[in-house]
Design an enzyme around this catalytic site. Structure first.
Site, PDB file in Angstrom:
ATOM      1  N   CYS A 133       0.841  -1.199   0.000  1.00 51.12           N
ATOM      2  CA  CYS A 133       0.000   0.000   0.000  1.00 51.12           C
ATOM      3  C   CYS A 133       0.877   1.251   0.000  1.00 51.12           C
ATOM      4  CB  CYS A 133      -0.900   0.033   1.228  1.00 51.12           C
ATOM      5  SG  CYS A 133      -2.323  -1.030   1.089  1.00 51.12           S
ATOM      6  N   HIS A 134       0.458   2.241  -0.760  1.00 53.19           N
ATOM      7  CA  HIS A 134       1.148   3.528  -0.756  1.00 53.19           C
ATOM      8  C   HIS A 134       0.840   4.261   0.548  1.00 53.19           C
ATOM      9  CE1 HIS A 134       0.966   2.557  -5.033  1.00 53.19           C
ATOM     10  NE2 HIS A 134       2.036   3.329  -5.161  1.00 53.19           N
ATOM     11  N   MET A 183      -8.146   0.124   0.942  1.00 58.67           N
ATOM     12  CA  MET A 183      -7.459  -0.577   2.028  1.00 58.67           C
ATOM     13  C   MET A 183      -7.516   0.226   3.322  1.00 58.67           C
ATOM     14  SD  MET A 183      -6.791  -3.458   0.842  1.00 58.67           S
ATOM     15  CE  MET A 183      -6.005  -4.041   2.328  1.00 58.67           C
ATOM     16  N   GLU A 184      -7.450   1.549   3.224  1.00 58.05           N
ATOM     17  CA  GLU A 184      -7.536   2.380   4.420  1.00 58.05           C
ATOM     18  C   GLU A 184      -8.901   2.211   5.087  1.00 58.05           C
ATOM     19  OE1 GLU A 184      -4.042   3.610   2.286  1.00 58.05           O
ATOM     20  OE2 GLU A 184      -6.062   3.173   1.600  1.00 58.05           O
ATOM     21  N   ASP A 187     -11.532  -6.573  21.862  1.00 57.96           N
ATOM     22  CA  ASP A 187     -10.625  -6.403  22.990  1.00 57.96           C
ATOM     23  C   ASP A 187     -11.326  -5.749  24.180  1.00 57.96           C
ATOM     24  OD1 ASP A 187      -8.012  -6.351  24.328  1.00 57.96           O
ATOM     25  OD2 ASP A 187      -8.166  -4.182  24.058  1.00 57.96           O
TER      26      ASP A 187
END
Length: 157
Positions: free
Chosen positions: A79-80, A114-115, A129
């Site tokens: 990824c950039h 992707m972000e 969590d």
């Protein structure tokens, strides 16, 4: 059928896509993660105001997802690194699940799918969590791209 993978260089080795010749456009992507908690746990957390000993469950997930979206280039090898102009995370409480939506936007030569996916995923992991002390049966059911725009092709699920 000959399939070309974008992250394989001419020498058949992994490589980052060269976006040098691409045009700068407004890129936006929306991703979603679903976290199944079960009806009893949803009611329990609602009664507690979505707070526990670790702090605000939903607020912490939003912060973690935003931080992760900004670090996607450090987490996913090809990824950039991108300077996001906007990252918005929303969490909807459903009957048995939480629906996390992450929308990322910027003007760039490459997309932000992707972000958005990383933001939604890390928000989901943070909820796990924050809630695991109550139940180990929590399930992150899915993370998927909902839509993307900008670049050479748009997508809508």
């Amino acid at each position: 059928m000959n399939i070309e993978f974008s992250h394989v260089a001419d020498n058949d080795q992994p490589g980052m896509v060269d976006v040098g010749a691409k045009k700068i456009t407004v890129r936006e992507a929306e991703a979603q993660s679903i976290v199944w908690l079960g009806k009893e746990n949803i009611e329990l957390f609602e009664k507690a105001g979505w707070e526990n000993k670790k702090g605000g469950i939903l607020q912490t997930a939003i912060i973690a997802g935003t931080m992760a979206a900004k670090k996607t280039g450090d987490l996913i090898p090809m990824c950039h690194p991108l300077g996001l102009e906007s990252c918005k995370i929303n969490i909807d409480v459903l009957e048995e699940s939480l629906k996390i939506t992450c929308i990322c936007r910027l003007e760039a030569k490459t997309g932000v799918e992707m972000e958005a996916m990383v933001g939604a995923s890390v928000a989901a992991l943070t909820i796990y969590d924050m809630c695991k002390s109550v139940s180990k049966g929590i399930v992150i059911q899915e993370t998927k791209l909902i839509r993307k725009s900008g670049g050479k092709s748009d997508f809508k699920a």
